[in-house]
Design a protein around this motif. Structure first.
Motif, mmCIF file in Angstrom:
data_model
loop_
_atom_site.group_PDB
_atom_site.id
_atom_site.type_symbol
_atom_site.label_atom_id
_atom_site.label_comp_id
_atom_site.label_asym_id
_atom_site.label_seq_id
_atom_site.Cartn_x
_atom_site.Cartn_y
_atom_site.Cartn_z
ATOM 1 N N UNK A 1 8.657 -33.367 50.818
ATOM 2 C CA UNK A 1 8.503 -35.071 50.440
ATOM 3 C C UNK A 1 9.108 -35.942 50.336
ATOM 4 N N UNK A 2 11.017 -35.476 49.658
ATOM 5 C CA UNK A 2 11.861 -36.362 49.372
ATOM 6 C C UNK A 2 11.527 -36.744 51.006
ATOM 7 N N UNK A 3 12.597 -35.947 51.862
ATOM 8 C CA UNK A 3 12.785 -35.927 53.151
ATOM 9 C C UNK A 3 12.089 -37.357 53.823
ATOM 10 N N UNK A 4 10.305 -36.878 53.608
ATOM 11 C CA UNK A 4 9.581 -37.765 54.311
ATOM 12 C C UNK A 4 9.915 -39.523 53.547
ATOM 13 N N UNK B 1 -1.424 -33.225 44.149
ATOM 14 C CA UNK B 1 -0.978 -33.899 45.373
ATOM 15 C C UNK B 1 -1.851 -34.025 45.994
ATOM 16 N N UNK B 2 -1.168 -35.425 47.525
ATOM 17 C CA UNK B 2 -2.855 -35.664 48.242
ATOM 18 C C UNK B 2 -3.526 -36.864 47.732
ATOM 19 N N UNK C 1 2.691 -36.499 54.556
ATOM 20 C CA UNK C 1 2.155 -35.006 54.880
ATOM 21 C C UNK C 1 1.409 -34.416 53.708
ATOM 22 N N UNK C 2 1.343 -34.831 52.876
ATOM 23 C CA UNK C 2 -0.079 -34.003 51.790
ATOM 24 C C UNK C 2 -1.417 -35.137 51.806
ATOM 25 N N UNK C 3 -1.531 -36.603 52.635
ATOM 26 C CA UNK C 3 -2.473 -36.744 53.128
ATOM 27 C C UNK C 3 -2.068 -37.986 51.940
ATOM 28 N N UNK C 4 -0.648 -38.393 51.245
ATOM 29 C CA UNK C 4 -1.330 -40.076 50.048
ATOM 30 C C UNK C 4 -1.022 -40.628 50.902
ATOM 31 N N UNK C 5 -1.384 -41.924 51.025
ATOM 32 C CA UNK C 5 -1.011 -42.713 51.437
ATOM 33 C C UNK C 5 -0.233 -43.969 50.527
ATOM 34 N N UNK C 6 0.646 -44.545 52.072
ATOM 35 C CA UNK C 6 1.688 -45.778 51.317
ATOM 36 C C UNK C 6 0.977 -46.808 52.134
ATOM 37 N N UNK C 7 0.703 -48.285 51.664
ATOM 38 C CA UNK C 7 0.263 -49.334 52.507
ATOM 39 C C UNK C 7 1.481 -50.372 52.212
#
Length: 144
Positions: A17-20, A57-58, A101-107
């Protein structure tokens, strides 16, 4: 009253997640709060933290409104991420959503193209850059 915003994103795999999120936000975390939490300051008093309680998560959904959506999306694309969704609402406001990658959304949202070009001090170009042009950037109409 002073307000600081800390928006949280729960992940099961913190290193991935940190890399993403480094690619999404264009920098390493502003600070690492602990072995299980990293924080990015997006603007003064406005931060996003990524932390590792895997049972949650997600499920994050965040939207940040920015003054130059096209430049932001281009910068994120240069770092190898493409939006999962692009929307243009009936009143012209645009939104681009990225999914980790885990499904969290950032708009990220941006003003209608006309409003942005009307604020410019110099005459606008015949064709504004990016999705405002309508070419090569499909959007999904929304009723919101």
């Amino acid at each position: 009253m002073s307000v600081d915003l800390f928006a949280g994103i729960c992940v099961a795999d913190l290193p991935v997640a940190m890399a993403w999120y480094e690619r999404l936000f264009g920098s390493p975390p502003t600070f690492v709060a602990s072995d299980t939490e990293a924080v990015w300051e997006l603007a003064e008093h406005r931060s996003v933290f990524v932390e590792h309680p895997p049972e949650h998560a997600g499920h994050a959904l965040h939207t940040v409104f920015v003054d130059d959506l096209d430049a932001l999306v281009a910068g994120i694309a240069d770092r190898g991420l493409e939006p999962a969704r692009r929307e243009t609402y009936a009143h012209g406001v645009r939104k681009v959503t990225y999914q980790d990658p885990e499904g969290n959304e950032s708009g990220f949202g941006g003003a209608p193209c006309r409003a942005r070009t009307a604020r410019a001090t110099s005459p606008p170009a015949a064709d504004p850059p990016g999705p405002c042009r309508g070419a090569g950037h499909p959007t999904t109409p929304s009723r919101r």
